[in-house]
Design a protein around this motif. Structure first.
Motif, short mmCIF file in Angstrom:
data_model
loop_
_atom_site.label_atom_id
_atom_site.label_comp_id
_atom_site.label_asym_id
_atom_site.label_seq_id
_atom_site.Cartn_x
_atom_site.Cartn_y
_atom_site.Cartn_z
N PRO A 16 0.76 -1.30 -0.12
CA PRO A 16 0.08 0.15 0.12
C PRO A 16 0.85 1.30 -0.09
O PRO A 16 1.89 1.19 0.64
N LEU A 17 0.36 2.17 -0.79
CA LEU A 17 0.83 3.64 -0.62
C LEU A 17 0.59 4.51 0.71
O LEU A 17 -0.40 4.07 1.31
N ASP A 18 1.30 5.45 1.07
CA ASP A 18 0.93 6.37 2.11
C ASP A 18 -0.24 7.14 1.62
O ASP A 18 -0.63 7.21 0.56
N TYR A 48 -3.37 11.57 -4.01
CA TYR A 48 -2.93 12.00 -5.47
C TYR A 48 -3.22 10.88 -6.45
O TYR A 48 -3.84 11.35 -7.38
N LEU A 49 -3.38 9.56 -6.00
CA LEU A 49 -3.65 8.88 -7.24
C LEU A 49 -5.01 8.76 -7.24
O LEU A 49 -5.56 8.55 -8.31
N ARG A 50 -5.70 8.75 -6.11
CA ARG A 50 -7.27 8.86 -6.18
C ARG A 50 -7.72 10.22 -7.16
O ARG A 50 -8.72 9.86 -8.00
N SER A 51 -6.88 11.27 -7.01
CA SER A 51 -7.43 12.47 -7.81
C SER A 51 -7.25 12.49 -9.57
O SER A 51 -8.03 12.56 -10.26
N GLU A 80 7.06 10.35 -7.32
CA GLU A 80 7.10 9.28 -6.57
C GLU A 80 6.19 7.92 -7.45
O GLU A 80 6.60 6.94 -7.66
N LEU A 81 5.11 8.47 -7.99
CA LEU A 81 3.95 7.60 -8.70
C LEU A 81 4.78 7.10 -9.72
O LEU A 81 4.63 6.10 -10.35
N LYS A 82 5.41 8.11 -10.46
CA LYS A 82 5.93 7.52 -11.86
C LYS A 82 7.25 6.64 -11.46
O LYS A 82 7.49 5.59 -12.05
N ARG A 83 8.14 7.01 -10.43
CA ARG A 83 9.01 5.98 -9.99
C ARG A 83 8.64 4.89 -9.59
O ARG A 83 9.39 3.58 -10.12
N LEU A 84 7.54 4.49 -8.97
CA LEU A 84 6.78 3.31 -8.64
C LEU A 84 6.29 2.57 -9.76
O LEU A 84 5.83 1.52 -9.60
N GLY A 85 6.07 3.17 -11.01
CA GLY A 85 5.52 2.38 -12.12
C GLY A 85 3.94 2.52 -12.31
O GLY A 85 3.32 1.92 -12.92
N TYR A 86 3.53 3.73 -11.66
CA TYR A 86 1.86 3.73 -11.65
C TYR A 86 1.58 4.46 -12.91
O TYR A 86 0.26 4.49 -13.20
N PHE A 140 -6.90 0.61 -6.04
CA PHE A 140 -7.96 0.28 -4.79
C PHE A 140 -8.64 -0.88 -4.40
O PHE A 140 -9.14 -1.25 -3.43
N ASP A 141 -8.92 -1.54 -5.63
CA ASP A 141 -9.38 -3.02 -5.71
C ASP A 141 -8.58 -3.96 -4.78
O ASP A 141 -8.90 -4.58 -3.98
N ARG A 142 -7.12 -3.63 -5.16
CA ARG A 142 -6.44 -4.62 -4.61
C ARG A 142 -6.19 -4.30 -2.96
O ARG A 142 -5.93 -5.11 -2.18
N LYS A 143 -6.32 -2.98 -2.77
CA LYS A 143 -6.21 -2.72 -1.28
C LYS A 143 -7.29 -3.13 -0.54
O LYS A 143 -7.24 -3.64 0.53
N ARG A 144 -8.81 -3.04 -1.22
CA ARG A 144 -9.77 -3.69 -0.39
C ARG A 144 -9.61 -5.01 -0.53
O ARG A 144 -10.10 -5.91 0.81
N GLU A 145 -9.12 -6.04 -1.56
CA GLU A 145 -9.02 -7.34 -1.41
C GLU A 145 -7.94 -7.76 -0.10
O GLU A 145 -8.32 -8.72 0.35
N ARG A 146 -6.94 -7.01 -0.06
CA ARG A 146 -5.84 -7.25 0.92
C ARG A 146 -6.46 -6.93 2.42
O ARG A 146 -6.21 -7.86 3.09
#
Length: 113
Positions: free
Chosen positions: A5-7, A13-16, A39-45, A69-75
């Motif tokens: 998960p991201l902070d 920021y990703l949600r926006s 950071e999102l770019k560096r992480l491959g998003y 966010f689907d994967r976060k809910r599943e986790r």
């Protein structure tokens, strides 16, 4: 590859970006100088990112970003289910221990009579 998960700041920021993105994952960024963007770019998003001289960018979100966010809910659901299962085992083990203890006490009392 496991899910990390991201902070909260990066998630916001990703949600926006996701809220603005089209069905194909394409979105516009107002200012690519934001540290969250980098950071999102560096992480491959971003599967693709085009940065312009006016500090705007056009991005296409990666599959991982689109499903984040689907994967976060599943986790979280998996973690809760696992915790509930562990708690149930602990309770079952405690009941079994008490039953064995009661049987041993009964057997000892019966043998002494």
């Amino acid at each position: 590859m496991g899910f990390e998960p991201l902070d909260e700041g990066l998630e916001g920021y990703l949600r926006s970006i996701l809220d603005e993105a089209g069905a194909d994952g394409a979105a516009s960024i107002d200012d690519f100088n934001a540290p969250e963007y980098g950071e999102l770019k560096r992480l491959g998003y971003f599967a693709d990112a085009r940065e312009y001289m006016d500090c705007t960018a056009s991005v296409r979100l990666s599959y991982g970003a689109l499903r984040y966010f689907d994967r976060k809910r599943e986790r979280e659901a998996s973690r809760i289910a696992s915790a509930a299962g562990s708690a149930g085992k602990s309770l079952g083990e405690k009941v079994l221990d008490k039953a064995v203890e009661a049987a041993a006490t009964f057997a000892a009392k019966s043998a002494g009579m």
